[in-house]
Design a protein around this motif. Structure first.
Motif, PDB file in Angstrom:
ATOM      1  N   THR A 194      15.918  -1.173   2.436  1.00  0.00           N
ATOM      2  CA  THR A 194      15.215   0.115   2.476  1.00  0.00           C
ATOM      3  C   THR A 194      13.806  -0.074   3.036  1.00  0.00           C
ATOM      4  O   THR A 194      13.061  -0.968   2.608  1.00  0.00           O
ATOM      5  N   GLU A 195      13.428   0.777   3.989  1.00  0.00           N
ATOM      6  CA  GLU A 195      12.105   0.673   4.615  1.00  0.00           C
ATOM      7  C   GLU A 195      11.401   2.024   4.579  1.00  0.00           C
ATOM      8  O   GLU A 195      12.032   3.076   4.707  1.00  0.00           O
ATOM      9  N   LEU A 196      10.084   1.972   4.406  1.00  0.00           N
ATOM     10  CA  LEU A 196       9.243   3.160   4.525  1.00  0.00           C
ATOM     11  C   LEU A 196       8.808   3.266   5.981  1.00  0.00           C
ATOM     12  O   LEU A 196       8.026   2.459   6.481  1.00  0.00           O
ATOM     13  N   LEU A 197       9.309   4.290   6.682  1.00  0.00           N
ATOM     14  CA  LEU A 197       9.025   4.427   8.108  1.00  0.00           C
ATOM     15  C   LEU A 197       7.740   5.191   8.382  1.00  0.00           C
ATOM     16  O   LEU A 197       7.007   4.888   9.324  1.00  0.00           O
ATOM     17  N   ALA A 198       7.448   6.220   7.559  1.00  0.00           N
ATOM     18  CA  ALA A 198       6.269   7.038   7.868  1.00  0.00           C
ATOM     19  C   ALA A 198       5.827   7.821   6.640  1.00  0.00           C
ATOM     20  O   ALA A 198       6.633   8.170   5.771  1.00  0.00           O
ATOM     21  N   LEU A 199       4.517   8.068   6.563  1.00  0.00           N
ATOM     22  CA  LEU A 199       3.911   8.968   5.578  1.00  0.00           C
ATOM     23  C   LEU A 199       3.065   9.953   6.365  1.00  0.00           C
ATOM     24  O   LEU A 199       2.102   9.568   7.043  1.00  0.00           O
ATOM     25  N   HIS A 229      11.558  11.782  -9.137  1.00  0.00           N
ATOM     26  CA  HIS A 229      10.195  11.334  -8.828  1.00  0.00           C
ATOM     27  C   HIS A 229       9.315  12.470  -8.323  1.00  0.00           C
ATOM     28  O   HIS A 229       8.186  12.231  -7.878  1.00  0.00           O
ATOM     29  N   GLY A 230       9.826  13.701  -8.382  1.00  0.00           N
ATOM     30  CA  GLY A 230       9.026  14.844  -7.975  1.00  0.00           C
ATOM     31  C   GLY A 230       9.128  15.172  -6.510  1.00  0.00           C
ATOM     32  O   GLY A 230       8.333  15.968  -5.995  1.00  0.00           O
ATOM     33  N   GLY A 231      10.085  14.575  -5.789  1.00  0.00           N
ATOM     34  CA  GLY A 231      10.221  14.834  -4.367  1.00  0.00           C
ATOM     35  C   GLY A 231      11.315  15.838  -4.073  1.00  0.00           C
ATOM     36  O   GLY A 231      12.178  16.121  -4.907  1.00  0.00           O
ATOM     37  N   VAL A 252       4.029   8.518  -4.485  1.00  0.00           N
ATOM     38  CA  VAL A 252       5.111   8.216  -3.544  1.00  0.00           C
ATOM     39  C   VAL A 252       5.522   6.751  -3.655  1.00  0.00           C
ATOM     40  O   VAL A 252       6.692   6.403  -3.521  1.00  0.00           O
ATOM     41  N   ARG A 253       4.555   5.897  -3.959  1.00  0.00           N
ATOM     42  CA  ARG A 253       4.828   4.465  -4.014  1.00  0.00           C
ATOM     43  C   ARG A 253       5.891   4.132  -5.067  1.00  0.00           C
ATOM     44  O   ARG A 253       6.732   3.246  -4.858  1.00  0.00           O
ATOM     45  N   SER A 254       5.876   4.840  -6.193  1.00  0.00           N
ATOM     46  CA  SER A 254       6.849   4.545  -7.249  1.00  0.00           C
ATOM     47  C   SER A 254       8.265   4.845  -6.786  1.00  0.00           C
ATOM     48  O   SER A 254       9.208   4.115  -7.108  1.00  0.00           O
ATOM     49  N   LEU A 255       8.446   5.926  -5.986  1.00  0.00           N
ATOM     50  CA  LEU A 255       9.775   6.227  -5.452  1.00  0.00           C
ATOM     51  C   LEU A 255      10.208   5.147  -4.470  1.00  0.00           C
ATOM     52  O   LEU A 255      11.346   4.665  -4.520  1.00  0.00           O
ATOM     53  N   VAL A 256       9.306   4.753  -3.579  1.00  0.00           N
ATOM     54  CA  VAL A 256       9.652   3.742  -2.590  1.00  0.00           C
ATOM     55  C   VAL A 256      10.050   2.441  -3.282  1.00  0.00           C
ATOM     56  O   VAL A 256      11.056   1.808  -2.933  1.00  0.00           O
ATOM     57  N   ASP A 257       9.265   2.039  -4.291  1.00  0.00           N
ATOM     58  CA  ASP A 257       9.589   0.805  -5.017  1.00  0.00           C
ATOM     59  C   ASP A 257      10.932   0.916  -5.724  1.00  0.00           C
ATOM     60  O   ASP A 257      11.721  -0.042  -5.755  1.00  0.00           O
ATOM     61  N   ASP A 258      11.195   2.085  -6.303  1.00  0.00           N
ATOM     62  CA  ASP A 258      12.464   2.293  -7.002  1.00  0.00           C
ATOM     63  C   ASP A 258      13.636   2.162  -6.039  1.00  0.00           C
ATOM     64  O   ASP A 258      14.621   1.463  -6.299  1.00  0.00           O
ATOM     65  N   LEU A 259      13.545   2.824  -4.878  1.00  0.00           N
ATOM     66  CA  LEU A 259      14.638   2.787  -3.905  1.00  0.00           C
ATOM     67  C   LEU A 259      14.802   1.389  -3.308  1.00  0.00           C
ATOM     68  O   LEU A 259      15.924   0.920  -3.083  1.00  0.00           O
ATOM     69  N   GLN A 260      13.701   0.693  -3.055  1.00  0.00           N
ATOM     70  CA  GLN A 260      13.793  -0.659  -2.494  1.00  0.00           C
ATOM     71  C   GLN A 260      14.409  -1.641  -3.484  1.00  0.00           C
ATOM     72  O   GLN A 260      15.097  -2.583  -3.082  1.00  0.00           O
ATOM     73  N   TRP A 283      -3.381   5.886 -25.816  1.00  0.00           N
ATOM     74  CA  TRP A 283      -3.723   5.940 -24.398  1.00  0.00           C
ATOM     75  C   TRP A 283      -2.463   5.999 -23.544  1.00  0.00           C
ATOM     76  O   TRP A 283      -1.386   5.581 -23.959  1.00  0.00           O
ATOM     77  N   VAL A 284      -2.620   6.568 -22.346  1.00  0.00           N
ATOM     78  CA  VAL A 284      -1.533   6.678 -21.382  1.00  0.00           C
ATOM     79  C   VAL A 284      -1.918   5.893 -20.150  1.00  0.00           C
ATOM     80  O   VAL A 284      -3.032   6.045 -19.620  1.00  0.00           O
ATOM     81  N   GLY A 285      -1.019   5.014 -19.697  1.00  0.00           N
ATOM     82  CA  GLY A 285      -1.270   4.219 -18.503  1.00  0.00           C
ATOM     83  C   GLY A 285      -0.144   4.370 -17.504  1.00  0.00           C
ATOM     84  O   GLY A 285       0.958   4.798 -17.842  1.00  0.00           O
ATOM     85  N   GLU A 286      -0.447   4.030 -16.252  1.00  0.00           N
ATOM     86  CA  GLU A 286       0.553   4.131 -15.189  1.00  0.00           C
ATOM     87  C   GLU A 286       0.532   2.850 -14.379  1.00  0.00           C
ATOM     88  O   GLU A 286      -0.518   2.242 -14.174  1.00  0.00           O
ATOM     89  N   ARG A 287       1.720   2.445 -13.948  1.00  0.00           N
ATOM     90  CA  ARG A 287       1.821   1.208 -13.195  1.00  0.00           C
ATOM     91  C   ARG A 287       1.249   1.381 -11.785  1.00  0.00           C
ATOM     92  O   ARG A 287       1.621   2.307 -11.061  1.00  0.00           O
ATOM     93  N   ASP A 288       0.345   0.497 -11.420  1.00  0.00           N
ATOM     94  CA  ASP A 288      -0.216   0.458 -10.072  1.00  0.00           C
ATOM     95  C   ASP A 288       0.599  -0.561  -9.285  1.00  0.00           C
ATOM     96  O   ASP A 288       0.447  -1.772  -9.454  1.00  0.00           O
TER      97      ASP A 288
END
Length: 664
Positions: free
Chosen positions: A580-585, A540-542, A566-574, A333-338
């Motif tokens: 580091t802050e997420l200003l807008a999506l 991260h594909g961005g 997108v959340r995985s990139l934000v968590d990685d950078l933070q 099985w393949v899982g991804e972190r939430d």
């Protein structure tokens, strides 16, 4: 008795002195007569044995004999005058002394003439012995017997020393006694086995054998000895302290003058290291064969399924199906972190069950298992404590695509060879997902525009803006083969050289270069490592749209495909950069631009004169080398000056580059 033994005893019985010297002219042998006459001892130097006047003559003629490689004679005065015959053997010498005074009146009355050292003995009398059993004088031996005896003695000494100093174990066993007992061993045999001579002589060599000695090899040796034939075997023997070693044994029969076997000589060599190397080579060959078969089978099939899949979900489903159907696996099985829930969520799974009964008892994914968390936390393959499960992180270019978990039917399934295959499989899957995600963002019509803020001075553009008061604007990057990055920043509000110096003081900058400076604005090149923030975004594909920095704060705008994590990139950078802050999506449409639309857009940007200058330069071959046309020719065709033509051409080139690089 063998010839060397007979010769040695003959020399020892001589009434006249015989001395052997080594290359340093020290005594290595003397017979009884030399010991009695001159008080010679083994180890004495030539100068310690004879008077100085005699030593000089002896040394001179010793060197002459060595140079010529043939015997020489010299007369020296000792207590009496002596004729000395010097026989060379390489760097070693044998000296035979003979008094030159005639015999006394009490000597053999029938011999009226002085003694002739070359006279033959009476018929029937052997060299070196009288018929009455007394010793023979050197003068009574023939010249041929003397040379033969001294040469044989020197040869014997040399061979005996060579055998004792040989780097392999040498044994001699008697063939004339029952059970072939050893009658001689050299020093190398003692060092090889640890047995001293007093514990070995008189015993058969089989005392070296033990519980792991190959009986077939022993049988081959015994059969060859019984047949009086040479034999060579390799077998495990045991040293005196019980340590096992691999012994290469070569045995050959030794025959006497009558052709009968009198002894067996054995050569024993420690080949343990070679045997270990051979076993290691066999193990490596077996492992390589396993890997090749596994790669051609499991990895080959999975890779084919990955290549044929069009989406990430199809890739993960194909991998799980192929692994679940492969022995010894029963679940994949393949899982991804939430990130929001702080847990791993299964995305795709497959089992080896084939009917309803099996399906009811089929294993199910356990995302809370410790092995799953360990793999995601360390980025390395991990095997569960009971050995039944392995978790492989799916990482590519700093992007995390979850974890692949396989469960086996037995605890020994994940040996090192299988782990090599699974690591390769994980890299292949992650690379395929990364390629699909990257392609998706390039062709996506709907994108998520993400805006981030940075204040961590570990980021070079943040630190430089704070240090110099400059405003930095990102102009693009170029990747090197080693993964490092060259990024260009436009700079305003500060001197370019000052910006370069401030950048070079940053830990994440390998070097900085001032590319251009004009009218208070500069273009600066930053040499960044492979894990720079732009590379992290790409992993991260961005796609980085813009970066700006002023007064110690940086802003970044990144585009993601609609379904990207997108959340995985934000968590990685933070986690990497404090503050580091997420200003807008922002979700927006990004229609694809056709070739015609690209041309139309560029045409709208260019003036008529700029478009004409660009077109004439291209069609006229101005960009080729050597140029078939000059700028002056093109300017004349447009009815303008050469400087005006170049001004229009540079403006057109600048707009073309801006549309290409900024519009991607």
């Amino acid at each position: 008795m063998t010839r060397p033994d007979s010769a040695r005893r003959a020399v020892e019985r001589l009434a006249d002195p015989v001395v052997a010297l080594d290359e340093d002219r020290r005594v290595t042998y003397r017979n009884d007569a030399a010991s009695d006459r001159f008080d010679v001892r083994v180890g004495d130097a030539l100068s310690e044995t004879f008077p100085a006047a005699a030593v000089d003559r002896l040394r001179e003629h010793c060197e002459r004999a060595s140079r010529r490689g043939e015997p020489v004679s010299v007369r020296v005065a000792l207590e009496d005058d002596h004729a000395v015959r010097i026989h060379p053997d390489g760097d070693e010498l044998t000296l035979a002394f003979q008094p030159v005074d005639p015999p006394s009146d009490a000597s053999d009355a029938s011999n009226d003439a002085p003694s002739d050292p070359t006279a033959e003995p009476a018929a029937g009398t052997p060299s070196g012995a009288r018929t009455d059993g007394s010793t023979t004088t050197l003068s009574e031996l023939s010249a041929g017997d003397l040379v033969a005896s001294t040469d044989v003695a020197a040869e014997f000494e040399l061979k005996e020393r060579a055998i004792n100093e040989a780097p392999v174990g040498i044994t001699i066993a008697s063939a004339e006694s029952d059970d072939e007992p050893l009658v001689y061993i050299n020093e190398a045999f003692e060092e090889l086995t640890g047995y001293p001579a007093e514990e070995v002589l008189g015993r058969n060599c089989r005392f070296l054998q033990g519980e792991e000695t190959d009986p077939e090899a022993v049988e081959r040796m015994s059969a060859a000895i019984d047949a009086e034939e040479p034999v060579s075997v390799e077998l495990r023997n045991y040293r005196r302290d019980g340590e096992a070693f691999w012994n290469k044994v070569d045995i050959a029969p030794v025959r006497g003058d009558d052709g009968e076997v009198t002894h067996f000589v054995g050569f024993q060599t420690d080949v343990t290291e070679r045997k270990r190397a051979e076993r290691a080579a066999r193990r490596r060959a077996e492992e390589l064969e396993f890997l090749l078969e596994r790669i051609e089978g499991l990895l080959g099939d999975v890779t084919s399924a990955v290549v044929e899949a069009d989406t990430r979900a199809e890739i993960e489903a194909a991998v799980c199906r192929r692994l679940a159907d492969s022995d010894p696996y029963e679940l994949a099985w393949v899982g991804e972190r939430d990130v929001g829930r702080g847990a791993v969520q299964p995305r795709e799974s497959a089992t080896a069950a084939t009917d309803a009964t099996d399906a009811a008892d089929a294993p199910t994914p356990d995302p809370d298992a410790e092995v799953v968390d360990a793999a995601l936390r360390t980025g390395e393959l991990r095997v569960s404590a009971d050995g039944h499960a392995a978790a492989i992180p799916l990482d590519a270019e700093d992007a995390e695509y979850g974890v692949l978990v396989v469960q086996a039917t037995r605890p020994d399934a994940f040996d090192e060879r299988e782990r090599v295959v699974l690591r390769s499989l994980g890299r292949a899957i992650a690379s395929a997902i990364n390629a699909r995600e990257t392609r998706r963002i390039l062709v996506a019509d709907s994108v998520v525009e993400t805006e981030l803020s940075f204040r961590d001075p570990d980021l070079s553009f943040v630190a430089v803006s704070r240090e110099t008061g400059a405003e930095l604007t990102y102009r693009g990057s170029v990747h090197r083969e080693d993964g490092s990055l060259v990024s260009l920043f436009a700079v305003s509000g500060a001197d370019g050289e000052r910006v370069v110096k401030a950048a070079e003081d940053c830990e994440d900058v390998a070097g900085a270069t001032l590319v251009a400076e004009q009218d208070g604005a500069s273009l600066v090149e930053f040499d960044l490592p492979a894990d720079a923030v732009v590379s992290t975004v790409s992993g991260h594909g961005g796609k980085t749209q813009s970066i700006s920095a002023a007064d110690g704060e940086g802003r970044m705008v990144v585009e993601f495909p609609e379904s990207a994590d997108v959340r995985s990139l934000v968590d990685d950078l933070q986690s990497r950069y404090d503050g580091t802050e997420l200003l807008a999506l922002r979700h927006r449409e990004r229609p694809a631009k056709t070739k015609q639309e690209f041309i139309a857009s560029l045409s709208d940007e260019l003036t008529d004169r700029q478009l004409t200058a660009l077109q004439k330069a291209y069609v006229g071959g101005f960009f080729e080398w050597p140029r078939p046309v000059t700028g002056e020719d093109l300017a004349s065709s447009m009815g303008i000056s050469r400087s005006t033509f170049h001004e229009h051409l540079r403006a057109a080139q600048r707009k073309l580059c801006a549309e290409f690089f900024d519009g991607r």
